[in-house]
Design an enzyme around this catalytic site. Structure first.
Site, PDB file in Angstrom:
ATOM      1  NE  ARG A   1       3.273  -4.634  11.475  1.00  9.46           N
ATOM      2  CZ  ARG A   1       4.633  -4.235  10.111  1.00  9.46           C
ATOM      3  NH1 ARG A   1       5.691  -4.565  10.729  1.00  9.46           N
ATOM      4  NH2 ARG A   1       4.105  -3.450   9.200  1.00  9.46           N
TER       5      ARG A   1
ATOM      6  NE  ARG B   1      10.700  -3.626   5.649  1.00 11.81           N
ATOM      7  CZ  ARG B   1       9.567  -3.483   5.441  1.00 11.81           C
ATOM      8  NH1 ARG B   1       9.173  -2.582   4.556  1.00 11.81           N
ATOM      9  NH2 ARG B   1       8.767  -3.650   6.779  1.00 11.81           N
TER      10      ARG B   1
ATOM     11  CE  LYS C   1      -1.563  -0.750   3.706  1.00 18.11           C
ATOM     12  NZ  LYS C   1      -2.944  -0.411   5.208  1.00 18.11           N
TER      13      LYS C   1
ATOM     14  NE  ARG D   1      11.151  -1.337  10.187  1.00 16.93           N
ATOM     15  CZ  ARG D   1       9.980  -0.941   9.684  1.00 16.93           C
ATOM     16  NH1 ARG D   1       9.938   0.832   9.324  1.00 16.93           N
ATOM     17  NH2 ARG D   1       9.116  -2.041   9.715  1.00 16.93           N
TER      18      ARG D   1
ATOM     19  NE  ARG E   1      -6.259   2.142  11.936  1.00 14.87           N
ATOM     20  CZ  ARG E   1      -4.761   1.535  11.634  1.00 14.87           C
ATOM     21  NH1 ARG E   1      -4.481   0.079  10.658  1.00 14.87           N
ATOM     22  NH2 ARG E   1      -3.584   2.250  11.154  1.00 14.87           N
TER      23      ARG E   1
END
Ligand SMILES: [Zn+2]
Length: 209
Positions: A167, A123, A13, A156, A89
């Site tokens: 999440r 990542r 997104k 991270r 949301r």
């Protein structure tokens, strides 16, 4: 064109928003950037908002709604193209939004959870030049080291597997309901989030036409 983007963390997104902003002159509306603006520019509701954010508390629905309404009022004077991302949301917020703003199309970036996990846990970032790698899809030439400057790459904290699973689960419990909500309204377009960047842009351009 007024768009809403739906999709899990890692569905792309953010990258899609950037494309819409830079190539199609969209204004980007997310609660994160609206809240920052209200506080930075000391707009209406700034003190109330700070009382939650500074304590690390969740901003209540009705305050979020009031702030979004204020910001959309401003933006619609300046922009014909607006993309919303991360708001609404909840169904409650979607119902509120419906009364103040018409969304033309809802783009749902559908990515299966294995791919999401690889995108997020794979990542790696370079602290020096900020280049982002992915060990599965776009690895550096030498393991763990930046191609540009030889710096050690790091991961991270919130790209950790357990945090990512949490999440995705939170997303599944809440945002997923919105997919059904907008499907019922008839303006949901499902886009395969595994498409290449070029394919995705082509698809988006055809939606905007
Ligand atoms: Zn680097």
């Amino acid at each position: 064109m007024k768009l809403l983007l739906l999709g899990a963390p890692g569905s792309g997104k953010g990258t899609l928003s950037e494309y819409l902003i830079s190539k199609h002159n969209f204004a980007h509306v997310s609660t994160g950037n609206i809240f920052r603006k209200v506080i930075d520019e000391n707009l209406e509701y700034a003190d109330e908002l700070k009382s939650y954010i500074l304590k690390g508390l969740l901003v209540p629905n009705d305050l979020t709604n009031k702030i979004v309404k204020q910001e959309l009022g401003e933006l619609t004077k300046k922009y014909t193209n607006i993309v919303m991302d991360g708001y609404p949301r909840t169904i409650e917020q979607a119902e509120f939004l419906k009364n103040i703003f018409t969304i033309d199309k809802v783009i749902y970036l559908n990515v299966d959870s294995d791919l999401l996990v690889k995108r997020l846990t794979g990542r790696r970032m370079c602290n020096k030049c900020k280049k982002i790698y992915n060990i599965y899809f776009s690895p550096p030439k030498k393991d763990g080291v930046c191609d540009n400057d030889g710096e050690l790459l790091f991961q991270r904290k919130d790209d950790d597997l357990s945090i990512i699973q949490e999440r995705i689960q939170t997303y599944n419990q809440t945002t997923f309901l919105l997919i059904d909500y907008y499907k019922d309204k008839g303006n949901l377009i499902e886009v395969d989030g595994a498409l290449s960047t070029e394919e995705l842009h082509e698809k988006i351009n055809s939606i905007l036409r």
